[in-house]
Design an enzyme around this catalytic site. Structure first.
Site, short mmCIF file in Angstrom:
data_model
loop_
_atom_site.label_atom_id
_atom_site.label_comp_id
_atom_site.label_asym_id
_atom_site.label_seq_id
_atom_site.Cartn_x
_atom_site.Cartn_y
_atom_site.Cartn_z
N ASP A 150 5.04 0.23 12.23
CA ASP A 150 3.49 -0.42 11.85
C ASP A 150 2.52 -1.66 12.05
O ASP A 150 2.26 -2.36 11.56
CB ASP A 150 2.94 0.16 9.68
CG ASP A 150 2.73 1.21 9.79
OD1 ASP A 150 3.07 1.17 8.42
OD2 ASP A 150 2.48 2.14 10.93
N CYS A 168 -4.79 12.00 13.07
CA CYS A 168 -6.27 11.05 12.83
C CYS A 168 -5.72 10.41 13.32
O CYS A 168 -5.19 11.00 15.21
CB CYS A 168 -5.70 9.62 12.00
SG CYS A 168 -4.16 9.35 12.67
N ARG A 184 -0.23 14.00 12.85
CA ARG A 184 0.01 13.62 11.69
C ARG A 184 0.66 15.41 11.28
O ARG A 184 -0.13 15.98 9.62
CB ARG A 184 -0.33 13.36 11.07
CG ARG A 184 -1.26 11.55 12.06
CD ARG A 184 0.13 11.51 11.70
NE ARG A 184 0.58 10.13 10.77
CZ ARG A 184 -0.71 9.23 9.82
NH1 ARG A 184 -1.68 8.53 10.50
NH2 ARG A 184 0.45 8.69 9.57
N LYS A 223 0.83 -0.78 -0.13
CA LYS A 223 0.10 0.11 0.05
C LYS A 223 0.91 1.23 0.28
O LYS A 223 0.58 2.21 -0.01
CB LYS A 223 -0.93 0.01 1.17
CG LYS A 223 -1.69 1.31 1.59
CD LYS A 223 -2.65 0.89 2.25
CE LYS A 223 -1.94 1.70 4.22
NZ LYS A 223 -1.10 3.02 4.63
N ASN A 224 1.64 1.36 0.82
CA ASN A 224 2.55 2.38 0.62
C ASN A 224 3.90 2.75 0.34
O ASN A 224 4.50 3.72 0.49
CB ASN A 224 3.36 2.35 2.68
CG ASN A 224 2.35 2.69 3.66
OD1 ASN A 224 0.41 2.80 3.44
ND2 ASN A 224 2.23 2.78 4.90
N ARG A 257 -8.64 -0.89 4.49
CA ARG A 257 -7.45 0.55 3.74
C ARG A 257 -6.95 -0.09 3.74
O ARG A 257 -6.21 0.65 2.69
CB ARG A 257 -7.53 1.10 4.56
CG ARG A 257 -9.02 2.35 5.38
CD ARG A 257 -8.46 3.00 5.83
NE ARG A 257 -7.64 4.06 5.73
CZ ARG A 257 -7.49 4.90 6.20
NH1 ARG A 257 -7.59 6.13 7.02
NH2 ARG A 257 -6.04 5.89 5.35
C1 EPZ Z 1 4.28 7.15 6.52
O1 EPZ Z 1 2.68 7.69 6.92
C2 EPZ Z 1 2.85 5.93 6.41
N1 EPZ Z 1 2.55 5.99 5.04
C3 EPZ Z 1 2.38 5.55 7.91
O2 EPZ Z 1 2.21 4.38 7.52
C4 EPZ Z 1 4.40 4.93 8.32
O3 EPZ Z 1 3.37 5.15 10.36
C5 EPZ Z 1 4.48 6.37 8.96
O4 EPZ Z 1 5.13 6.40 7.38
C6 EPZ Z 1 6.05 5.91 9.13
O5 EPZ Z 1 6.56 4.99 8.70
C7 EPZ Z 1 2.86 6.02 4.45
O6 EPZ Z 1 3.20 5.89 3.92
C8 EPZ Z 1 1.26 6.54 3.18
P1 EPZ Z 1 6.12 10.36 8.38
P2 EPZ Z 1 3.69 9.46 6.95
O7 EPZ Z 1 5.68 11.98 7.89
O8 EPZ Z 1 5.28 9.86 6.71
C9 EPZ Z 1 6.16 13.66 11.81
C10 EPZ Z 1 0.27 2.72 7.87
O9 EPZ Z 1 -0.46 2.01 9.17
N2 EPZ Z 1 5.65 14.83 11.59
O10 EPZ Z 1 7.25 9.49 8.00
O11 EPZ Z 1 2.00 9.90 7.62
C11 EPZ Z 1 4.82 13.00 12.48
O12 EPZ Z 1 3.96 13.42 13.51
C12 EPZ Z 1 0.75 4.28 8.05
O13 EPZ Z 1 0.72 2.49 6.59
C13 EPZ Z 1 6.52 15.46 11.54
O14 EPZ Z 1 6.49 15.90 12.46
O15 EPZ Z 1 4.82 9.02 8.93
C14 EPZ Z 1 5.23 11.53 13.00
O16 EPZ Z 1 6.01 11.92 14.32
C15 EPZ Z 1 0.71 4.67 9.05
N3 EPZ Z 1 6.29 16.57 10.22
C16 EPZ Z 1 6.99 11.53 12.12
O17 EPZ Z 1 6.99 12.37 11.97
C17 EPZ Z 1 5.76 16.35 8.92
O18 EPZ Z 1 6.17 16.81 8.97
C18 EPZ Z 1 6.99 10.69 11.07
O19 EPZ Z 1 5.76 10.61 10.00
C19 EPZ Z 1 5.00 15.04 9.01
C20 EPZ Z 1 6.09 14.35 9.80
#
Ligand code: EPZ
Length: 413
Positions: free
Chosen positions: A300, A112, A117, A18-19, A392
């Site tokens: 995850d 969420c 996020r 998916k990702n 999802r």
């Molecule tokens: C991706 O989400 C994945 N989703 C998530 O999978 C996964 O849990 C996550 O990466 C971490 O590996 C997709 O790829 C579609 P991040 P993402 O930005 O990109 C902080 C699932 O179950 N952050 O790497 O949204 C954020 O708050 C989903 O398949 C900022 O502070 O995660 C978090 O604490 C859930 N500012 C950390 O970084 C930003 O601008 C990691 O978030 C962006 C992120």
């Protein structure tokens, strides 16, 4: 509905990731012409992405696990709230819209269940590439006559942030250096597709990525890599039920942290080519985990591993360092008899001999998977409500588990 107590046995094929599919399908916006994507998982999030891309003006055709997309008619720069709120990853269209249409209006995704996020690093990076960014009425409004390459440092190695900036930088003028870039396999997968389209990217999969902008890209035909989180989820299911399960069509190299921890619980895990065989131990040993960015233990997989620890022998500690609220599954597992105490971002789990089936509520994608796993190991029947969360991110999970011998079926909600 899941009736617990069955050993899982047999072989099952893992679906596409998916990702990886989400950013790769969105990258079709960067080029005119038909792109063909194979091994695309059939998921709600993929459907949401296809609806959004067609709303932006792209043509799409789907045939089973094959999706074809042509962005020749891509002319709408707006991603509305009612679409973005359904799937946060919609924010991935921001980079490509800006790169191709010079202006973008994308709804802020909002938080969420698992956390706030934020997307501040996505926006900071785009501003570094010369975009003018405004936040108005819950929307990101961005403009850039011509994106220009620059040095970008990501305070957090954000996955979709890295992907958004990659897709903005490939058509920018000049060189972009992305420091502290995310290193997940899905990042490398997106980079491989962009390079096949004609982009000039080096260092994908490491913390420093260098992207030299090119004037245009060409359409491609690619296959989506296997889903490492679905693979890990099914490996835990095997370990949990003293089963003997072989997963085929997977990528063992992407699961080293999970494999390492499963072996410490006493599971026998053998990888051979694109298959992994998991035999569950008679007694599950307690193991501590801390979620970290790749190649650390994936967040995850945290909820799924917690189920295994809840019926392990002894005490285990799980620290969630990526998201601020990703223990929502704990209260539901406790209703099934798990002995878990949470303080801050750490959960202390005292293994119990067996969980007991109960009606439980799914709240987010991976939490819902963990409740299904708990049902497999529980005495009696478990009814998991709001399984739409499951749809999802897992393609027919209940069918895959039933194929392996689980007593599981889906009731019309
Ligand atoms: C991706 O989400 C994945 N989703 C998530 O999978 C996964 O849990 C996550 O990466 C971490 O590996 C997709 O790829 C579609 P991040 P993402 O930005 O990109 C902080 C699932 O179950 N952050 O790497 O949204 C954020 O708050 C989903 O398949 C900022 O502070 O995660 C978090 O604490 C859930 N500012 C950390 O970084 C930003 O601008 C990691 O978030 C962006 C992120």
């Amino acid at each position: 509905m899941v009736k617990g107590g069955k050993r899982l046995e047999g072989e099952v094929k893992v679906s596409g990731a998916k990702n990886a599919a989400l950013p790769i399908l969105v990258s079709s916006l960067l080029v005119d012409g038909w792109n063909t994507y194979h091994n695309v998982p059939r998921l709600m999030d993929i459907e949401s992405t296809k609806v959004l891309l067609s709303k932006l003006g792209a043509d799409l055709e789907t045939d089973g696990h094959e999706v074809r997309i042509n962005a020749r008619g891509f002319n709408n720069h707006e991603a509305p709230y009612d679409l973005v709120r359904k799937m946060r990853a919609s924010i991935l269209v921001l980079g490509p819209i800006l790169a191709r249409l010079k202006k973008a209006r994308v709804s802020l995704p909002g938080g969420c269940a698992i956390g706030a996020r934020p997307i501040n690093l996505h926006l900071k990076g785009l501003a570094r590439l010369g975009a003018k960014i405004d936040l108005q009425h819950g929307y990101v409004e961005a403009e850039a006559q011509q994106l220009k390459g620059n040095e970008i440092y990501l305070d957090v190695a954000t996955v979709t942030g890295t992907e958004n900036l990659m897709m903005a930088a490939v058509l920018a003028e000049g060189t972009t250096v992305l420091r502290n870039a995310a290193r997940e396999p899905e990042i490398k997968a997106l980079a491989d597709v962009l390079v096949q389209m004609g982009a000039d990217i080096s260092g994908a999969g490491t913390s420093i990525m260098v992207i030299n902008g090119v004037p245009e890209l060409k359409p491609v035909s690619v296959s989506i890599l296997p889903d490492r989180i679905e693979t890990g989820t099914l490996m835990v299911a095997a370990a949990l039920t003293q089963g003997d399960v072989t997963l085929v069509g997977c990528e063992p190299a992407h699961l080293e942290a999970v494999t390492h921890k499963l072996r410490l619980t006493g599971a026998d895990v053998v990888s051979r080519g694109s298959s992994i065989r998991v035999r569950g131990p008679a007694e599950i040993a307690s193991v501590d985990i801390k979620t970290l960015a790749y190649p650390g233990f994936p967040t995850d997989m945290q909820a799924q591993f917690m189920v295994l620890m809840s019926v392990a022998k002894g005490l285990s500690m799980i620290s969630e360092t990526i998201f601020e609220n990703r223990f929502i599954h704990v209260s539901e597992l406790k209703r099934m008899g798990a002995d878990i105490n949470v303080s801050g971002n750490t959960a202390l789990i005292k293994g119990v001999p067996q969980l007991s089936g109960a009606p439980v509520m799914a709240t987010d994608l991976r939490a819902s998977a963990s409740l299904v796993l708990a049902g497999l190991a529980a005495r009696g029947t478990t009814e998991v409500r709001r399984v739409y969360h499951l749809d999802r991110g897992y393609e027919s999970l209940e069918k895959k588990l039933a194929l392996l011998g689980a007593d599981i079926y889906r009731e019309k909600e």
